[in-house]
Design an enzyme around this catalytic site. Sequence first.
Site, short mmCIF file in Angstrom:
data_model
loop_
_atom_site.label_atom_id
_atom_site.label_comp_id
_atom_site.label_asym_id
_atom_site.label_seq_id
_atom_site.Cartn_x
_atom_site.Cartn_y
_atom_site.Cartn_z
N HIS A 42 0.83 -1.21 0.00
CA HIS A 42 0.00 0.00 0.00
C HIS A 42 0.86 1.26 0.00
O HIS A 42 0.50 2.29 0.58
CB HIS A 42 -0.94 0.00 1.21
CG HIS A 42 -2.29 0.58 0.93
ND1 HIS A 42 -3.42 -0.18 0.85
CD2 HIS A 42 -2.71 1.86 0.73
CE1 HIS A 42 -4.47 0.59 0.60
NE2 HIS A 42 -4.06 1.83 0.52
N SER A 79 4.02 0.00 -5.43
CA SER A 79 4.72 0.56 -4.26
C SER A 79 6.12 1.02 -4.63
O SER A 79 7.01 0.21 -4.90
CB SER A 79 4.80 -0.41 -3.08
OG SER A 79 3.50 -0.79 -2.65
#
Length: 407
Positions: free
Chosen positions: A301, A333
Amino acid sequence: MFRNYNWFDAKEPISYESEIYAKGLKFQRPQITVDGRHWEQLAVERMTKDAAGYVYGCAGKRETYDKNMESFKKWSIIPNRLIKSGFPDLSTTVFGQKYPFPIALAPVGVQKIFNPEGESGSCAAATREHIPYIISTASATSFEDIEKASGPGERWYQLYWPSNDHQDITISLLNRAKKTGCRVLIVTLDTFILGWRPSDMDNGYDPFLNPDSIGVEHGFSDPVFRKQFKEKHGVEVEENMLEAAKEFAGIVFPGISHDWEDLKFLRKHWDGPIVLKGIMNVPDAKKAVEYGMQGIVVSNHGGRQQDGGVASLTMLPKIVDAVGDKLDVLFDSGVRSGADIAKALALGAKMVLIGRPYVYGLALEGSSGVSHVIRCLLGDLELTLHLSGIVSVKPKDLNRDVLYKEE
């Protein structure tokens, strides 16, 4: 499949460089720098303090985020010489569909806090640039309005998964996604509760709790949620937006995770590819195969959820080795350049999701800013491969043999 859209009628990415130089002859300069290292700073200066804290902010002391960024420097591209070929073939195939480019716009919510165009501007840019757009459950724009703005473009849907107590809401969200043309379901596993985000907390800002529809528009526009809210409170959502925002946020961020068996429910109610986002270890990747998933996204994330974590790129090759021949592995990411994309693809990802960079483009120049970021990244990728003698992004040409791991 693509609603009368010529998916492969796209400009050669390298042409953006030529366009910029041609405009330079007329003393015209790009509205936004082409150097991705500066997008963040420029965008943060343009945003409100709350918006900047939200997109730039990370979990804890930013250790996971920092590891993401540093991990790309541990791999170096080894160029090949005297390779006579045309420009590299950037097309890739995921979930049984061929795409002209190996990137998609990652799911990012609350986009209207960055620019009034919000998700409508971003998805329109994705359509123009011939890449998929992933709709976030936390969008500030409804499925239906995104469909209008996106037109014939490819859309996927990212689900923040309500608890089993709210399966009717989950079904409604999935049905709306299908009705508005979403082909792939991305299920985010790492955000059943928001992480420890100092920048947001220092600002006292949670976009999902404000008495407006930003972050909860999918709920405010959902017939099942609206019906339940009126039955419970005796008023429409618009008459008590503070309570409505709080309730929908509590539904999509329930505070506890689902388990693997719950995936059977999603399979029952979604007939397209299902992709698990947030897979960060080999056992979980193997579980995804066991439960019949079509893909995974190796992702932490962007360092926004858990601090002290491992970089996504560090885990990518291990996961690809374990399951890459059984399902499609995507990645996100820390990606900030064409070389970063090339490295992730070389380590086994079939497609790379772009997150923060396109948000910075949106903040700076709206939809045209998002297009600028996409074209810069693809142009950079194409030139990086071409100058390295790599003729395509297919595994036979772009793989670990072209990388050197720095000590």
